[in-house]
Design a protein around this motif. Structure first.
Motif, mmCIF file in Angstrom:
data_model
loop_
_atom_site.group_PDB
_atom_site.id
_atom_site.type_symbol
_atom_site.label_atom_id
_atom_site.label_comp_id
_atom_site.label_asym_id
_atom_site.label_seq_id
_atom_site.Cartn_x
_atom_site.Cartn_y
_atom_site.Cartn_z
ATOM 1 N N LYS A 1 -1.696 28.691 -52.793
ATOM 2 C CA LYS A 1 -1.479 29.275 -54.119
ATOM 3 C C LYS A 1 -2.750 29.170 -54.949
ATOM 4 O O LYS A 1 -3.495 28.199 -54.857
ATOM 5 C CB LYS A 1 -0.328 28.552 -54.834
ATOM 6 N N SER A 2 -2.982 30.165 -55.772
ATOM 7 C CA SER A 2 -4.175 30.161 -56.617
ATOM 8 C C SER A 2 -3.841 30.760 -57.971
ATOM 9 O O SER A 2 -2.878 31.530 -58.119
ATOM 10 C CB SER A 2 -5.307 30.958 -55.949
ATOM 11 N N ASN A 3 -4.608 30.411 -58.972
ATOM 12 C CA ASN A 3 -4.418 30.914 -60.336
ATOM 13 C C ASN A 3 -5.787 31.368 -60.853
ATOM 14 O O ASN A 3 -6.588 30.565 -61.312
ATOM 15 C CB ASN A 3 -3.816 29.819 -61.229
ATOM 16 N N VAL A 4 -6.056 32.636 -60.730
ATOM 17 C CA VAL A 4 -7.385 33.164 -61.051
ATOM 18 C C VAL A 4 -7.456 33.560 -62.520
ATOM 19 O O VAL A 4 -6.566 34.235 -63.035
ATOM 20 C CB VAL A 4 -7.705 34.394 -60.175
ATOM 21 N N ASP A 5 -8.483 33.109 -63.216
ATOM 22 C CA ASP A 5 -8.725 33.481 -64.606
ATOM 23 C C ASP A 5 -9.998 34.334 -64.645
ATOM 24 O O ASP A 5 -11.101 33.825 -64.442
ATOM 25 C CB ASP A 5 -8.894 32.216 -65.465
ATOM 26 N N VAL A 6 -9.825 35.629 -64.857
ATOM 27 C CA VAL A 6 -10.953 36.556 -64.817
ATOM 28 C C VAL A 6 -11.641 36.627 -66.183
ATOM 29 O O VAL A 6 -10.968 36.813 -67.204
ATOM 30 C CB VAL A 6 -10.487 37.964 -64.401
ATOM 31 N N THR A 7 -12.928 36.438 -66.209
ATOM 32 C CA THR A 7 -13.724 36.622 -67.424
ATOM 33 C C THR A 7 -14.391 37.988 -67.363
ATOM 34 O O THR A 7 -15.182 38.255 -66.447
ATOM 35 C CB THR A 7 -14.795 35.523 -67.544
#
Length: 464
Positions: A156-162
């Motif tokens: 599982k991953s939680n990507v925060d895109v800037t």
């Protein structure tokens, strides 16, 4: 500029700002804005603090119910027995719903799930339940394929895109679509409201003076064009004064109310965090959360929320600092004035053409239609694609560019497009004022005649 023009504008300005209704409205609107903001904040706070409990009757035999993961606003509580008994018990409770997982339910057969509630189920609640079920079935499928729980957690991953705005010269700037869209929406709404409110004031003012025959006296010393433009500029000054006062007073009122609300929110979060730690120790939350991690993660979850909120606020200010503020302010003033003058002249022509205010409706619709369409399409299409063909063409047409272009400005507009749009707006404004002035000079002295579109077209070519 002719002194008579300024005398008319000055008269319009002083007459209106000295009215008691102007003072009352100027003071009342900021209080209403602050009060509305406080009301919305209170509703949002109460909504965030509400925890909905959904009872779960699991007849699947697959342990699906015990795998459902509770979230902050929605907790799953397992119940036992048959469906009829569960319904009767649920109806006597204050819980938000009863989720029934039928026999035969599996990751390969997900049909038959029912959510019972007292009244209609909100979309938000239904979406949260569906999301929890989808997540559970996805985990079950992966486990059945041979993956362990530890391996699943690792996957599982939680990507925060800037998002970064890269211009043609290679310069990088932070980009925040939410903040940029909010500014675009606010600018478009300001122009839309200003044109509508004060355009109608021009129309009504001209109509009242025409019906009282004051116009005939004024025309003995002032030309019709001077009278029309003086009235438009005078009312524009009234509007700008009122908007400026609203801005200052709203900022002061919002600061006071905002400080009070933020203090309340901070106190509330502290209390909730403390309560969460206690609840975990007595084991009750662990049982209600249907997973042991629910209660354990609640307390530490509060600190990141507050930190994230503060971080987001600074992030918004950082993004604001990197927006083309100079271009936005310049463009806003140009389109604000250009749009108002363009539409104000048309409103003035309508007021001069008709004798009865009720007859204005048939002429107002064609004039206001481009304004309404540009606002609706602006917030629904241009905000989503500010560089698309719809955005480009609407920001070039003078009747729609005042709203369409200010929506695009915070996203960045090529200078040639901005220059072309302003030139077209100026040409459109001059042409509109010419048409409006031709109608105005005839219409203000025309009484007792039913005006039609054909009649208006003839007035435009009258000589003398």
């Amino acid at each position: 500029m002719d002194s008579k023009f300024w005398l008319v504008a000055q008269r319009e300005y002083l007459t209106r700002v000295r009215k008691r209704s102007f003072l009352i409205l100027t003071l009342l609107v900021p209080l209403l804005i602050a009060g509305f903001g406080f009301f919305v904040a209170k509703i949002a706070m109460s909504d965030n603090d509400t925890v909905d409990v959904v009872r779960v009757l699991d007849a699947s035999g697959q342990g699906v119910g015990s795998r459902l993961t509770s979230i902050k606003q929605l907790q799953f509580v397992p119940v036992q027995g048959n469906l009829e008994d569960a319904k009767k018990t649920y109806l006597k409770s204050d819980d938000a719903g009863l989720l029934y997982l039928p026999a035969g339910l599996s990751p390969q057969n997900t049909g038959g799930v029912q959510l019972f509630a007292k009244g209609n189920v909100s979309l938000k609640k239904q979406a949260a339940v569906e999301s929890a079920l989808n997540k559970t079935f996805s985990d079950l499928k992966m486990q059945q394929s041979g993956l362990s729980q530890e391996k699943l957690d690792q996957l599982k991953s939680n990507v925060d895109v800037t998002s970064i705005n890269l211009d043609e010269s290679g310069k990088e700037k932070n980009s925040n679509a939410l903040a940029t869209s909010g500014i675009s929406y606010a600018l478009a709404l300001l122009i839309y409201m200003f044109i509508f409110i004060y355009g109608v004031q021009i129309m009504r003012g001209v109509g009242e003076e025409k019906s009282s025959r004051i116009m005939e006296v004024m025309l003995s010393s002032v030309k019709p064009f001077q009278l029309m433009m003086g009235k438009i500029i005078g009312i524009a000054a009234v509007g700008l004064t009122q908007f400026l006062l609203w801005g200052i007073l709203s900022w002061g009122a919002s600061t006071i109310v905002g400080t009070y609300v933020l203090d309340k929110m901070s106190t509330k979060k502290t209390e909730v965090a403390a309560a969460g730690a206690t609840t975990t120790e007595d084991g009750r939350t662990v049982a209600a959360g249907s997973s042991a991690g629910a209660g354990a993660t609640m307390a530490p979850g509060q600190a990141p929320d507050a930190a994230t909120a503060i971080g987001n606020r600074f992030s918004v200010f950082k993004v604001l600092g990197e927006l083309p503020i100079g271009t936005i302010l310049f463009g806003f003033v140009i389109y604000f004035l250009g749009g108002y003058l363009l539409y104000g002249a048309l409103f003035g022509a309508i007021g001069a053409a008709v004798d009865d205010q009720t007859d204005t409706q048939q002429f107002m619709f064609p004039i206001t239609l481009p304004l309404i369409l540009s606002y609706i399409i602006g917030v629904s299409v241009i905000l989503r694609n500010p560089d698309g063909p719809v955005a480009f063409w609407m920001s070039m047409i003078p009747f729609t560019s005042p709203i369409a272009m200010v929506i695009r400005l915070p996203f960045g507009v090529p200078m040639w497009q901005l220059a072309l749009s302003i030139v077209l707006l100026i040409i459109g404004f001059i042409g509109t004022v010419w048409v409006a002035a031709r109608i105005y000079r005839v219409g203000i002295l025309m009484y007792g005649k039913k005006v039609t579109y054909g009649e208006l077209s003839k007035w435009m070519f009258y000589k003398g």
